[in-house]
Design an enzyme around this catalytic site. Structure first.
Site, PDB file in Angstrom:
ATOM      1  N   CYS A  64       0.829  -1.172  -0.028  1.00 21.68           N
ATOM      2  CA  CYS A  64       0.016   0.157  -0.064  1.00 21.68           C
ATOM      3  C   CYS A  64       0.781   1.276  -0.031  1.00 21.68           C
ATOM      4  O   CYS A  64       0.533   2.074  -0.902  1.00 21.68           O
ATOM      5  CB  CYS A  64      -1.124  -0.033   1.195  1.00 21.68           C
ATOM      6  N   HIS A 118      -2.489   6.985   4.087  1.00 22.50           N
ATOM      7  CA  HIS A 118      -1.408   6.033   4.453  1.00 22.50           C
ATOM      8  C   HIS A 118      -0.179   6.414   3.877  1.00 22.50           C
ATOM      9  O   HIS A 118       0.622   5.753   3.724  1.00 22.50           O
ATOM     10  CB  HIS A 118      -1.851   4.773   3.768  1.00 22.50           C
TER      11      HIS A 118
END
Length: 755
Positions: free
Chosen positions: A245, A306
């Protein structure tokens, strides 16, 4: 679940209508495409595409394509009639109306009919030029500017050749000037509309290429995702810059390999886990949001970030989305984890085993051994040693309990810009709230160009969905989550239609990496997706980990139903939308992405990426080589992860595959595959099966060495010092820090959806 086999074919799909000696007309002068690329080009015709004007004999494609209209070689050159009111959506054309020497009655009759001749049925050009041209001739008709003939050369409306002298061209100087002014006006309006389209990016989290229906899945319902594919372009070899990610999203936003920005880890942990970590996307990195904002775009990120929050204090927000070009942020600053949803388990099983269970076992064995020696009289155990061991064991257990209790409220938070609005976040109608925020942003910016990055929480675990979707799919909680995300995309598309923004908006759908194969619960429930026919998944560079959905729609500019099999990267979106917005690419750094528009519009048949480099964290894992004028796509692995169990498709004991140490198997010579013939990566090549084996590896090694020379030393944002939790960086909606609990979303949280 399954995916289409996009690895073996090259370029675009073949046109539905095979060429004949009389149709289409010869192309404009220029070097012909390479034979291999010409044979590999494929393009599917849109089901909505209509023939222009009069009927012609239907011809069926020899390979089973649908019937299409073919020019009759014996027909007159201008046998096809079309009204100027009709908006042109096809290829470039040459139009003529009227002719000198006709009677007045014949001229008036010709006002409603225009002769069209197609230059090439399968050519693809932006429709904006054709639209401006059609509007131009309609205005000319309304203004009674006379009867004239146009020769439209390609789509250059301002070209002097546009009004080429032809027999029968009669027009006064005054009318000519008026016509030229109209052309410049409509050409400039069209140019502005195309140069700054709205941009909507929808990114799923951990969605496999085998999940959407447009990639071959017949059991998951994704009609809205499929609608993007039908109305635009589908990439079958779209690749993530990283299979994790954090580094994948850093590369996506900057158009650069994550190792260039320090967003690639050298440890086992390759992503941020705590909101109070000090690492993140450096402030000197340039995102496409920054560049579009400089061009007057309104920008918003809704959903998952993130990429870090703070550096030195809890309010400096050095890594925050608002510091990277976004005007508005609503979503999760970190990510969605099992630990965020009570009853869904923990992602820290391996760490707990290493730092809790093993130390407790050591302490327990030491106590039992010492007590046995004490009872046998061989060793006298001081009482303080016994109590010290007990205290150590109690401390370890207490720390574990505190970690599990406080992790959720401290890290699973929802923010609006710089403010924490829900701590811990609630999953109740979460997708609906994110969708509602996106719709509000679109409604606020109907009159100005905007960039909307809708970064979905789905389908990363913990899985969740609103009650309207629970139990509705054939694939349990995972399927429910996918179908809820598809519903959300449908709401966005409906809003564009309602606001008449569809033709002004580029819509791009993708995933940050492949599906997480190891997501299986203790009860055996599969919480991960499908990577179709491809090997591996999230956290490794087998095709299943990096081959992702890639859909791009722009009505009127990109031909609907196009399929491109060329290797492309999610980094390519950076230069593509930056150029569409009229911004200039930074010249003080390496940009690894390539502009997709020439490939999308058919101006080139092969991807600009001759080499692509696949990183596992900070380690160069594999190289992909697509030689020019060749259909082969070579992929060489320097190391591969050790799957456990051996006959499985993932690293199940550790939940993800790691990138170094005893977790990988190194290959010398590298493991070589031809992805165009073996997309499943089942049959590695050798010198016995490939005559040019050593030469291919030599070229790929040279490319890797040259690529490595372009890397500069930068601070590692994912070092242990930047990853670990720091109390002074902790975000808390309570000033006392005694209880970080708040819910300022209570009113919106209870609002459901109408399906």
């Amino acid at each position: 679940m399954g995916a289409d086999r996009g690895g073996g074919s090259r370029g675009r799909h073949p046109p539905t209508c095979p060429p004949t000696s009389a149709w289409p007309p010869p192309p404009s002068p220029g070097p012909p495409p390479p034979p291999a690329a010409r044979e590999g080009r494929r393009r599917t015709e849109s089901p909505r595409r209509r023939s222009l004007g009069g009927r012609r004999p239907a011809v069926t494609h020899p390979e089973g394509g649908r019937p299409c209209q073919r020019a009759d070689p014996g027909a007159a050159e201008h046998a096809q009639i079309e009204s100027p009111r009709r908006r042109f959506r096809g290829p470039p054309f040459i139009a003529s109306a009227g002719a000198a020497g006709r009677g007045e009655g014949q001229k008036r009759k010709m006002l409603g009919k225009w002769s069209l001749k197609l230059e090439s049925w399968c050519a693809l050009r932006p429709a904006s030029g054709a639209w401006a041209y059609t509007r131009l001739v309609w205005v000319a008709r309304r203004k009674r500017l006379g009867y004239f003939r146009y020769d439209l050369l390609k789509t250059d409306l301002k070209s002097p050749a546009l009004l080429s002298s032809v027999p029968g061209f009669i027009m006064s100087v005054k009318k000519m000037k008026m016509l030229l002014l109209l052309m410049l006006f409509y050409g400039s309006v069209s140019s502005d509309a195309v140069s700054k389209p709205n941009i909507i990016i929808a990114m799923a989290d951990d969605l496999g290429i085998g999940d959407p229906g447009c990639y071959g899945n017949t059991t998951l319902r994704t009609p809205n995702i499929d609608r993007i594919a039908k109305g635009g372009v589908k990439f079958t070899q779209h690749l993530a810059a990283s299979p994790l990610c954090t580094p994948s999203r850093a590369a996506f936003l900057t158009g650069r390999y994550p190792i260039r920005s320090g967003m690639a880890s050298r440890s086992k942990v390759g992503v941020f886990l705590f909101s109070a970590s000090s690492g993140g996307l450096p402030a000197n990195e340039i995102t496409f949001a920054k560049l579009l904002k400089s061009q007057g775009y309104s920008t918003a990120l809704i959903g998952k970030w993130h990429l870090g929050i703070n550096c030195n204090s809890r309010d400096d927000f050095c890594h925050h989305p608002l510091n990277h070009g976004f005007d508005h942020f609503y979503g999760l600053p970190v990510t969605n984890l099992r630990d965020c949803k009570p009853g869904s388990g923990t992602v820290f099983t391996t760490a707990i085993h290493m730092f809790v269970f093993i130390p407790l076992q050591i302490v327990g064995i030491a106590l039992v051994t010492l007590e046995a020696l004490n009872c046998l009289g061989l060793f006298r155990l001081p009482h303080w040693v016994f109590f010290s061991c007990l205290l150590l064991a109690a401390t370890i257990i207490g720390l574990l309990a505190c970690f599990l209790h406080f992790f959720r409220p401290l890290n699973c938070i929802l923010m609006r810009n710089h403010e924490v609005v829900q701590q811990p976040m609630s999953y109740e109608n979460l997708t609906q709230r994110l969708t509602r925020e996106a719709l509000k942003f679109i409604n606020r910016n109907t009159g100005t160009p905007f960039l909307l990055f809708l970064s979905y929480i789905h389908v990363h675990t913990a899985l969740f969905s609103a009650k309207e979707f629970v139990g509705k799919s054939k694939h349990g909680m995972y399927g429910d989550a996918v179908e809820e995300m598809d519903w959300s995309i449908g709401q966005i598309l409906k809003a564009l239609d309602k606001k008449k923004l569809t033709n002004k908006t580029v819509v791009y759908f993708t995933s940050d990496q492949g599906a997480h194969i190891e997501e299986v619960t203790d009860k055996g429930d599969i919480h991960g997706g499908s990577n179709g026919i491809y090997k591996g998944g999230k956290a490794n560079n087998w095709e299943g980990g990096i081959r992702i959905p890639g859909l791009l729609r722009w009505p009127g500019v990109l031909q609907p139903g196009t399929v491109i099999d060329e290797p492309t990267s999610n980094m390519d979106l950076f230069p593509t939308i930056v150029k569409l917005a009229g911004a200039t690419l930074p010249d003080d750094r390496v940009i690894d992405g390539r502009d997709l528009m020439p490939l999308l519009q058919g101006k080139v048949l092969q991807s600009e990426h001759e080499f692509l480099f696949h990183y596992c964290n900070a380690y160069l894992n594999a190289v992909r080589w697509h030689p020019r004028n060749s259909t082969s796509i070579w992929k060489a692995f320097f190391f591969t992860p050790k799957f456990k169990p051996d006959d499985s498709n993932g690293c199940f004991p550790t939940h993800v595959c790691f990138c170094n140490g005893h977790y990988v198997m190194r290959h010398n010579p590298p493991l070589l595959f031809d992805i165009s013939k073996d997309p499943k990566e089942r049959h590695p090549l050798t010198s016995k099966t490939e005559n040019h084996f050593h030469e291919i590896l030599r070229v790929m090694q040279e490319a890797a060495d040259n690529h490595t020379k372009t890397l500069s030393a930068v601070p590692n944002q994912l070092s242990w010092g930047n990853l670990l939790w720091k109390p002074w960086l902790q975000l808390c909606c309570s000033s006392s820090y005694l209880s970080c609990h708040c819910d300022r979303e209570a009113k919106g949280r209870g609002k459901g959806v109408r399906l």
